[in-house]
Design a protein around this motif. Structure first.
Motif, PDB file in Angstrom:
ATOM      1  N   ASN A  73       0.399  -0.719  -0.497  1.00  0.00           N
ATOM      2  CA  ASN A  73       0.070  -0.074  -0.486  1.00  0.00           C
ATOM      3  C   ASN A  73       1.231   1.291   0.265  1.00  0.00           C
ATOM      4  OD1 ASN A  73      -2.312  -1.779  -0.184  1.00  0.00           O
ATOM      5  ND2 ASN A  73      -2.210  -1.594   2.109  1.00  0.00           N
ATOM      6  N   VAL A  74       0.946   1.301  -0.981  1.00  0.00           N
ATOM      7  CA  VAL A  74       1.926   3.748  -1.385  1.00  0.00           C
ATOM      8  C   VAL A  74       1.009   3.673  -0.374  1.00  0.00           C
ATOM      9  CG1 VAL A  74       2.565   4.923  -2.864  1.00  0.00           C
ATOM     10  CG2 VAL A  74       2.242   2.444  -3.397  1.00  0.00           C
ATOM     11  N   SER A  75       1.952   4.951   0.883  1.00  0.00           N
ATOM     12  CA  SER A  75       0.996   5.947   1.791  1.00  0.00           C
ATOM     13  C   SER A  75       2.439   6.951   1.607  1.00  0.00           C
ATOM     14  CB  SER A  75       1.277   4.885   3.513  1.00  0.00           C
ATOM     15  OG  SER A  75       0.959   6.081   3.827  1.00  0.00           O
ATOM     16  N   SER A  76       2.275   7.178   2.934  1.00  0.00           N
ATOM     17  CA  SER A  76       3.070   9.026   2.845  1.00  0.00           C
ATOM     18  C   SER A  76       3.097   8.927   4.374  1.00  0.00           C
ATOM     19  CB  SER A  76       2.246   9.973   2.285  1.00  0.00           C
ATOM     20  OG  SER A  76       2.839  11.299   2.282  1.00  0.00           O
ATOM     21  N   GLY A  77       4.668   9.322   4.545  1.00  0.00           N
ATOM     22  CA  GLY A  77       4.939  10.466   5.802  1.00  0.00           C
ATOM     23  C   GLY A  77       4.022  11.547   6.064  1.00  0.00           C
ATOM     24  N   CYS A  78       3.996  11.841   5.877  1.00  0.00           N
ATOM     25  CA  CYS A  78       2.799  12.588   5.663  1.00  0.00           C
ATOM     26  C   CYS A  78       0.912  12.276   6.575  1.00  0.00           C
ATOM     27  CB  CYS A  78       1.644  13.650   4.870  1.00  0.00           C
ATOM     28  SG  CYS A  78       0.666  14.475   4.366  1.00  0.00           S
ATOM     29  N   GLY A  79       0.846  10.485   6.250  1.00  0.00           N
ATOM     30  CA  GLY A  79      -0.300  10.103   6.892  1.00  0.00           C
ATOM     31  C   GLY A  79       0.369   9.978   8.323  1.00  0.00           C
ATOM     32  N   ALA A  80       1.310   9.623   8.693  1.00  0.00           N
ATOM     33  CA  ALA A  80       1.838   8.764  10.132  1.00  0.00           C
ATOM     34  C   ALA A  80       1.208  10.171  10.847  1.00  0.00           C
ATOM     35  CB  ALA A  80       3.323   9.017  10.284  1.00  0.00           C
ATOM     36  N   THR A  81       0.626   9.271  12.053  1.00  0.00           N
ATOM     37  CA  THR A  81       0.435   9.365  12.877  1.00  0.00           C
ATOM     38  C   THR A  81       1.457  10.441  13.929  1.00  0.00           C
ATOM     39  OG1 THR A  81       0.210   7.255  14.466  1.00  0.00           O
ATOM     40  CG2 THR A  81      -1.770   8.163  13.178  1.00  0.00           C
TER      41      THR A  81
END
Length: 245
Positions: free
Chosen positions: A152-160
Motif C-alpha cells: 500500500n503506497v502511503s506517505s509519511g504525511c499520514g503518519a500519526t
C-alpha cells in the motif's frame, strides 16, 4: 481490457513467474514501479483509469524482461475491480503482487478547518476504499498459491507520529490506509501473504511537484516491498527501513 496474454505455466519444478498489478500506473511513480517490476521479469498489469493512456504507457515498456499489459482500472468503481479480478483469474489463475498506488488530492494549501469535505471523501475512496476493494477482490488468487505481496503506497504525511495542517484530505486518507494495512496484515499473518505500507518520500512527479527526489529512487522502496523474499509483514517502510506509524 487489452488482449488476453499468454498463460504462464507454473509447476513444482519450473521457475515461478510472478504476476503483478499496479494501480495508477500510466505515469509517475506507478509507471516507474511497473517498469522496475517488469525488469525483474514479472508480468505486470499496468492499471489506468484512462485505458488509452494505459496502452500508451505499456508501449513505452515494450522490450522489458517481463511483459507489460495495460488494463482498465478505476479503483473507485467496484464493477471495474470485479471485472479485472475475473479476467486475471481466467488469464493467469494467479496474482502474486498487488501495488495499491493510485493517488490524488495532495494539496498543501488546504486546511482541515476550511476545506471542502468533497475532496476528502474522494481521497478516502481512492486511497482507503480503492485499496480495500482491490485487496478483497484479489486475495483469493493469492490464497490459491499461499503467496502474495501487497504494498500500500502511503506517505509519511499520514503518519500519526507527526502532525501538520496541510493536505488534510491526503493526510487523513493515508492515515486510514495505514490502519487498514496493519489490520489486514494481522488477519493474513502466517498465510504466506504479506501486507506492508511504503512511503516513497517526496518524489518529483506531477502530483508531488518539482524539487523532490528522483522517481526511480521512490519506486525502488516500493519494489523492494513487492519482492520481499521473507514474510515481513505489517510494517511501514521508506527505502527498506522501518519508519514510525
Amino acid at each position: 481490457m487489452s488482449r488476453p496474454a499468454r498463460r504462464v505455466p507454473v509447476t513444482a519444478t519450473a521457475p515461478v513467474y510472478r504476476v503483478a498489478l499496479v494501480s495508477g500506473a500510466n505515469r509517475g511513480l506507478g509507471f516507474e514501479v511497473a517498469r522496475q517490476l517488469s525488469e525483474r521479469g514479472m508480468t505486470v498489469l499496468l492499471g489506468a483509469r484512462d485505458f488509452d493512456k494505459g496502452l500508451h504507457a505499456a508501449r513505452k515498456l515494450a522490450g522489458a524482461a517481463g511483459e507489460v499489459i495495460a488494463v482498465q482500472l478505476d479503483v473507485t468503481q467496484q464493477d471495474q475491480v470485479d471485472t479485472l479480478a475475473r479476467w486475471i483469474e481466467i488469464t493467469y489463475g494467479r496474482l502474486d503482487v498487488l501495488v495499491n498506488n493510485a493517488g490524488a488530492h495532495y494539496d498543501p494549501a488546504t486546511r482541515p478547518a476550511t476545506t471542502d469535505i468533497a475532496p476528502a471523501r474522494d481521497a478516502m475512496d481512492i486511497h482507503l476504499f480503492g485499496s480495500w476493494r482491490l485487496c478483497s477482490a484479489l486475495l483469493p488468487l493469492m490464497h490459491r498459491h499461499h503467496y502474495g505481496r501487497i504494498v500500500n503506497v502511503s506517505s509519511g504525511c499520514g503518519a500519526t507520529a507527526t502532525g501538520g495542517a496541510g493536505c488534510p484530505a491526503y493526510r487523513i486518507s493515508k492515515a486510514a490506509l495505514n490502519s487498514y494495512t496493519r489490520s489486514l496484515a494481522a488477519e493474513l499473518d502466517g498465510s504466506g501473504i504479506v501486507v506492508n505500507a511504503v512511503c516513497p518520500g517526496w518524489v518529483a512527479t506531477d502530483m508531488g511537484g518539482s524539487g523532490g527526489r528522483p522517481v526511480a529512487d521512490g519506486a525502488a522502496g516500493i519494489v523492494w516491498a513487492a519482492c520481499l523474499p521473507q514474510p515481513i509483514t505489517g510494517g511501514f517502510f521508506r527505502d527498506g527501513q522501518r519508519i514510525a506509524w
